[in-house]
Design a protein around this motif. Structure first.
Motif, mmCIF file in Angstrom:
data_model
loop_
_atom_site.group_PDB
_atom_site.id
_atom_site.type_symbol
_atom_site.label_atom_id
_atom_site.label_comp_id
_atom_site.label_asym_id
_atom_site.label_seq_id
_atom_site.Cartn_x
_atom_site.Cartn_y
_atom_site.Cartn_z
ATOM 1 N N TRP A 45 -9.714 16.132 -25.475
ATOM 2 C CA TRP A 45 -8.616 15.230 -25.832
ATOM 3 C C TRP A 45 -8.580 14.034 -24.872
ATOM 4 C CZ3 TRP A 45 -4.516 13.977 -22.628
ATOM 5 C CH2 TRP A 45 -3.535 13.172 -23.212
ATOM 6 N N ALA A 46 -8.735 14.305 -23.597
ATOM 7 C CA ALA A 46 -8.687 13.229 -22.604
ATOM 8 C C ALA A 46 -9.856 12.262 -22.799
ATOM 9 C CB ALA A 46 -8.718 13.819 -21.196
ATOM 10 N N MET A 47 -11.022 12.809 -23.078
ATOM 11 C CA MET A 47 -12.182 11.924 -23.252
ATOM 12 C C MET A 47 -12.055 11.120 -24.532
ATOM 13 S SD MET A 47 -15.385 14.096 -21.710
ATOM 14 C CE MET A 47 -15.403 15.301 -23.030
ATOM 15 N N LEU A 48 -11.503 11.729 -25.568
ATOM 16 C CA LEU A 48 -11.288 10.981 -26.807
ATOM 17 C C LEU A 48 -10.291 9.847 -26.575
ATOM 18 C CD1 LEU A 48 -11.942 10.687 -29.777
ATOM 19 C CD2 LEU A 48 -10.067 12.267 -30.302
ATOM 20 N N SER A 49 -9.255 10.138 -25.820
ATOM 21 C CA SER A 49 -8.286 9.083 -25.482
ATOM 22 C C SER A 49 -8.996 7.934 -24.784
ATOM 23 C CB SER A 49 -7.193 9.637 -24.570
ATOM 24 O OG SER A 49 -6.443 10.637 -25.219
ATOM 25 N N GLN A 50 -9.895 8.286 -23.885
ATOM 26 C CA GLN A 50 -10.633 7.236 -23.181
ATOM 27 C C GLN A 50 -11.483 6.426 -24.153
ATOM 28 O OE1 GLN A 50 -13.601 8.512 -20.380
ATOM 29 N NE2 GLN A 50 -14.082 6.415 -19.863
ATOM 30 N N LEU A 51 -12.169 7.122 -25.059
ATOM 31 C CA LEU A 51 -13.019 6.423 -26.028
ATOM 32 C C LEU A 51 -12.204 5.475 -26.892
ATOM 33 C CD1 LEU A 51 -15.424 9.264 -27.190
ATOM 34 C CD2 LEU A 51 -16.072 7.080 -26.169
ATOM 35 N N GLU A 52 -10.963 5.836 -27.150
ATOM 36 C CA GLU A 52 -10.120 5.007 -28.012
ATOM 37 C C GLU A 52 -9.324 3.979 -27.218
ATOM 38 O OE1 GLU A 52 -8.005 8.067 -30.041
ATOM 39 O OE2 GLU A 52 -9.516 8.241 -31.628
ATOM 40 N N GLY A 53 -9.627 3.859 -25.931
ATOM 41 C CA GLY A 53 -8.962 2.830 -25.132
ATOM 42 C C GLY A 53 -7.506 3.121 -24.840
ATOM 43 N N GLU A 54 -7.156 4.397 -24.801
ATOM 44 C CA GLU A 54 -5.751 4.754 -24.586
ATOM 45 C C GLU A 54 -5.520 5.513 -23.285
ATOM 46 O OE1 GLU A 54 -4.853 6.977 -28.052
ATOM 47 O OE2 GLU A 54 -4.926 5.238 -29.385
ATOM 48 N N MET A 55 -6.576 5.683 -22.510
ATOM 49 C CA MET A 55 -6.412 6.447 -21.265
ATOM 50 C C MET A 55 -6.512 5.508 -20.065
ATOM 51 S SD MET A 55 -5.880 9.315 -19.808
ATOM 52 C CE MET A 55 -6.157 10.610 -21.030
ATOM 53 N N PRO A 56 -5.379 5.237 -19.430
ATOM 54 C CA PRO A 56 -5.440 4.361 -18.253
ATOM 55 C C PRO A 56 -6.294 4.996 -17.173
ATOM 56 C CG PRO A 56 -3.305 5.437 -18.406
ATOM 57 C CD PRO A 56 -4.026 5.761 -19.676
ATOM 58 N N ALA A 57 -7.109 4.183 -16.515
ATOM 59 C CA ALA A 57 -8.022 4.709 -15.510
ATOM 60 C C ALA A 57 -7.248 5.220 -14.307
ATOM 61 C CB ALA A 57 -9.009 3.627 -15.084
ATOM 62 N N LEU A 58 -7.687 6.331 -13.774
ATOM 63 C CA LEU A 58 -7.131 6.838 -12.519
ATOM 64 C C LEU A 58 -7.297 5.774 -11.450
ATOM 65 C CD1 LEU A 58 -8.128 10.513 -11.675
ATOM 66 C CD2 LEU A 58 -5.886 9.557 -12.078
ATOM 67 N N PRO A 59 -6.303 5.614 -10.583
ATOM 68 C CA PRO A 59 -6.456 4.663 -9.486
ATOM 69 C C PRO A 59 -7.504 5.179 -8.522
ATOM 70 C CG PRO A 59 -4.500 6.003 -9.159
ATOM 71 C CD PRO A 59 -5.049 6.381 -10.498
ATOM 72 N N SER A 60 -8.532 4.359 -8.284
ATOM 73 C CA SER A 60 -9.512 4.764 -7.284
ATOM 74 C C SER A 60 -8.802 4.794 -5.933
ATOM 75 C CB SER A 60 -10.671 3.771 -7.243
ATOM 76 O OG SER A 60 -10.202 2.514 -6.822
ATOM 77 N N GLN A 61 -9.121 5.769 -5.153
ATOM 78 C CA GLN A 61 -8.460 5.968 -3.857
ATOM 79 C C GLN A 61 -8.466 4.660 -3.079
ATOM 80 O OE1 GLN A 61 -12.056 8.771 -3.636
ATOM 81 N NE2 GLN A 61 -10.588 9.559 -2.141
ATOM 82 N N ASN A 62 -7.522 4.503 -2.205
ATOM 83 C CA ASN A 62 -7.433 3.328 -1.335
ATOM 84 C C ASN A 62 -6.930 2.095 -2.077
ATOM 85 O OD1 ASN A 62 -8.777 5.068 0.375
ATOM 86 N ND2 ASN A 62 -10.745 4.248 -0.227
ATOM 87 N N SER A 63 -6.760 2.199 -3.369
ATOM 88 C CA SER A 63 -6.169 1.066 -4.068
ATOM 89 C C SER A 63 -4.729 0.905 -3.592
ATOM 90 C CB SER A 63 -6.205 1.331 -5.566
ATOM 91 O OG SER A 63 -5.317 0.486 -6.235
ATOM 92 N N SER A 64 -4.236 -0.324 -3.647
ATOM 93 C CA SER A 64 -2.830 -0.529 -3.321
ATOM 94 C C SER A 64 -1.972 0.250 -4.310
ATOM 95 C CB SER A 64 -2.496 -2.017 -3.394
ATOM 96 O OG SER A 64 -2.571 -2.461 -4.728
#
Lengths: 211, 211
Positions: free
Chosen positions: A106-125
DNA sequence: GTCTATATCAAGATAGAC
DNA sequence: GTCTATCTTGATATAGAC
């Protein structure tokens, strides 16, 4: 007095609709461009209002991102709860490993459909502000706990490798939700979504090596 | 004429030393903060020179990142070539799957030590400029080809799952070099580097499911 | 409550002295 | 060739009219 509360309620509903439009726009932009590349001007344009109006509802860009991340976690929690309900009805025919696989797909499908916001890469503000966001942290912990139960069960039953720490299993499932491999395979344009999901699921749970 | 060329050579060497200091600084910053969060002021400070001097050697922030990515690819190619030489000496005792595992471990260790610049997430302004960077693309293709040979061999010998497309296998190995799971496990502070490498290698090649 | 217009600031890039 | 000081731009955030 009645008219006043009625008016207030209508206002609140209108405001809520606008807030949701904003969150949807932020979610899409986070999924496609990421936090840094997303501008508040874009969000306002996509939500159909002036930037100043947007800032009446959300006080900062970080808060915008936080609201979108909370919404994404709520969708995930809803999906997980749906699986739990289904499993309860099926009376034990659905095991925890299948449920973990279903969430991952489900999570990967959400990503494929452009609906899964990317996890903040560490150290990001961003990640700092998210960790200070109670609503976000609550949902994140709730989701981690529910997945953690399935993981512990699957390990106890010998379905998931008991030699791996549960922490690694949990992190790995979260990581699949924004796995760049999914996007790269999609970008190659040669494969259907189903093929991509099948392959990445297989790679995740069965490994790259032949069995 | 001799003095002139000698002076020129010395100048060139000095310049080269400074360039390398810059590339090392960029590499570290890309590995720890990522491209967007990295500022050219930081690079100049860490490389020990004024920003204007830096801009005499590199014309833009994107070029800085490109140089660091090229250097990282060169390190990877060197490591791969080292493995090939070793395998040639060992006379067939080292198979291609072991070599792929070794490269993966090396890449993850580089990440743990803060020496592996993060892959540009798609749609970044950076990825466009990298794709226009001939030196970068050449090294990237060279590395992909060398890994591709091992992958094809391992699949032909039934060591890697032949049902998975070689493209997925290649992308997955690249993705491990900047896998957020590695960083999260390190951030938890409970595990040694060796444990982390062993576990993620196991998860990658053998999967999360019990065998 | 919404928008136009503007303030403010951070960061990439450069001019010009030495 | 290197540095200080400055320019320029793009983006967050806000003031003030209506």
């Amino acid at each position: 007095m009645e008219p006043m509360t009625a008016r207030a309620s209508i206002r609140q509903q209108l405001q809520r609709v606008r807030e949701e439009a904003i969150v949807v726009a932020v979610n899409r932009l986070l999924a496609t461009k990421g936090y840094d590349a997303m501008t508040v001007d874009e969000v306002a344009a996509e939500a159909g209002m002036a930037k100043a109006s947007l800032y009446k509802l959300f006080t900062s860009k970080e808060e915008l991102a936080g609201a979108a991340m909370v919404a994404a976690l709520e969708r995930a929690l809803d999906f997980v709860d749906g699986l739990r309900a289904e499993a309860a009805r099926s009376d034990g025919a659905i095991d925890s490993l299948s449920q973990l696989k279903a969430v991952t797909r489900w999570a990967m499908l959400s990503q494929l459909e452009g609906e899964m916001p990317a996890l903040p890469s560490q150290n990001s503000s961003l990640s700092a502000s998210l960790q200070a966001n109670d609503a976000y942290m609550d949902k994140l912990i709730a989701l981690s706990n529910k997945l953690g139960i399935w993981i512990a069960d699957a390990q106890a039953r010998g379905k998931l490798n008991p030699a791996l720490p549960a922490e690694l299993l949990l992190y790995t499932l979260f990581a699949r939700a924004c796995d760049p491999v999914v996007g790269m395979l999609k970008a190659s344009g040669q494969y259907t979504n189903k093929q991509i999901l099948d392959w990445v699921e297989s790679a995740t749970f069965n490994g790259l090596a032949a069995r």
